[in-house]
Scaffold this active site. Sequence first.
Site, PDB file in Angstrom:
ATOM      1  CG  HIS A 260      -1.791   1.170   1.384  1.00 28.36           C
ATOM      2  ND1 HIS A 260      -3.116   1.149   1.017  1.00 28.36           N
ATOM      3  CD2 HIS A 260      -1.557   2.425   1.856  1.00 28.36           C
ATOM      4  CE1 HIS A 260      -3.655   2.343   1.249  1.00 28.36           C
ATOM      5  NE2 HIS A 260      -2.722   3.130   1.765  1.00 28.36           N
ATOM      6  CD  GLU A 261       1.478   3.550   3.749  1.00 32.83           C
ATOM      7  OE1 GLU A 261       1.648   4.653   3.181  1.00 32.83           O
ATOM      8  OE2 GLU A 261       0.428   3.262   4.380  1.00 32.83           O
ATOM      9  CG  HIS A 264       0.236   6.266  -0.449  1.00 30.51           C
ATOM     10  ND1 HIS A 264      -0.754   7.070  -0.932  1.00 30.51           N
ATOM     11  CD2 HIS A 264      -0.335   5.536   0.552  1.00 30.51           C
ATOM     12  CE1 HIS A 264      -1.881   6.851  -0.253  1.00 30.51           C
ATOM     13  NE2 HIS A 264      -1.656   5.920   0.658  1.00 30.51           N
ATOM     14  CD  GLU A 290      -5.455   5.874   0.843  1.00 23.50           C
ATOM     15  OE1 GLU A 290      -4.657   6.797   1.076  1.00 23.50           O
ATOM     16  OE2 GLU A 290      -5.291   4.725   1.277  1.00 23.50           O
TER      17      GLU A 290
HETATM   18 ZN    ZN Z   1      -2.987   5.189   2.105  1.00 21.03          ZN
END
Ligand code: ZN
Length: 498
Positions: A260-261, A264, A290
């Site tokens: 997830h990160e 980003h 997001e």
């Molecule tokens: Zn996030």
Amino acid sequence: MEFKDLEHYISKRQALNAALTLFAWDQDTEAPEESVEQTSKYVGTLSHELFELITDENVKNILLDLQLQDLPLEQKALVREWLKDIRKLEKIPSDKYQLHQELLMKAQHVWQKAKADDNYELFLPYLKQIVEEEKEFALYRKNNEENLYDVLLDDFEPGFHTQQLDQFFDMLKKEIIPLLQKIQNATYTIDKTYNEKDYDIDKQRIFNHWIAQYVGFDFKKGLMKESAHPFTTNFHNKDVRITTHYYLNNLESALFSTIHESGHALYEMNISDNITMTPIGVGASMGFHESQSRFYENIIGRSDLFWKPIYPRLQKAFEPLLDDVTLQHFIDGINKVQPSLIRTEADELTYSLHIMVRYEIEKKMFEGSVDYHQLPTLWNNLYKEYLGVTPSNNSEGILQDIHWAGGSFGYFPSYAIGSAIGAQIYAYMKKTVPIEQWILDGDFQKIKDYLKNHFHQYGAIYNTNELLQKVTGEPFNPQYYIDYLKNKYIQIYHLINE
Ligand code: ZN
């Protein structure tokens, strides 16, 4: 006047901003417990300087002059965004702004203690004061046609309004809650007890660093540390930092936080050199940011295409714990639907329901009709209604997120908007490029390049709707998300004939 008259101010703004970001990063990763009280004074001073710079009369005059000129696209966007910042800030008295920043820093510290001690009453006066001040600020900034919550939404999702969000969440309520009920009644059940075995933390560290690199995180332009709650922060496109969090008895928590990160981070690393280190050298919006993390975490990271080539590597890394877990079993496991109390541990399907709870409470706080002592009860009732679960204490209820302590109201909806944008982009990619083959081949350079060329490089030159329109030919359309979730979970839970 010329654009170069602005350059000195841009450099100063970015430097002050980077210093503040570095303090925030430090507070969450390395800073000693007792530092906060005094460090918050540095933060207050720097915030004040930043405030003064952004709203500086000279800067404003340059911007107003430049606004009338025929500038290149990036310069035009920068002038537009800075003027928008001025309009937001100049109505707030600077001494109040500084005191508010100090309050937020302290409140985050109090929240940590309140959460650890399950003591909502400790946090209550801070929450109330933060909301009162945020309301006051929103009132200063408000235009006639907006309600207060719309003012806040505009900070995170320019172009989105309460009305549009209400429609989006109504759609989710209508489609996702019944789907969740079907899944809970399904005859097909998923066992994921394998995930709770003892997964050596050092081995997890090695595997998570590898998988970040596998999906394209560039360790020459970024680093990865550990924090209570995983997050990403960036200084420019060659210094992007992520954190993850390891649990001995939860293999997938760190794995999917890392992916997830990394999503980003890839966005930030892909921002064009000519706008990084400027106020528009960031993601298009919180929701768009997001969308990229969820695209990597859920759409790619929880697919069988993704794990097919690398699952043997995972098995080997934690030998013999996953020896009797087949690839299919693992894919089922990482997609198991399990309504829970904690947002950050939620599965892909129920995640947006957690957001709905927060959205409704935030709207109530800003409508001004709320009794703060009753908020935990309201929270618990909404969890019962949407997810069918009830927190047994406030630490796993209303105290679970740091956002309100940090003054972030109107931020939560971005998480749900992001999931929907990710699905919309994926639908478009499937129509136009062999994205599924790229995932299967582990060809993440192609995915990274595609996203860079079509979305990432532009930073905040365009807002969410403009960018989606420009690239996919239509603005935000949550139907793709509903369809994606339905198709995926009908398949996983074998619901075709049910
Ligand atoms: Zn996030």
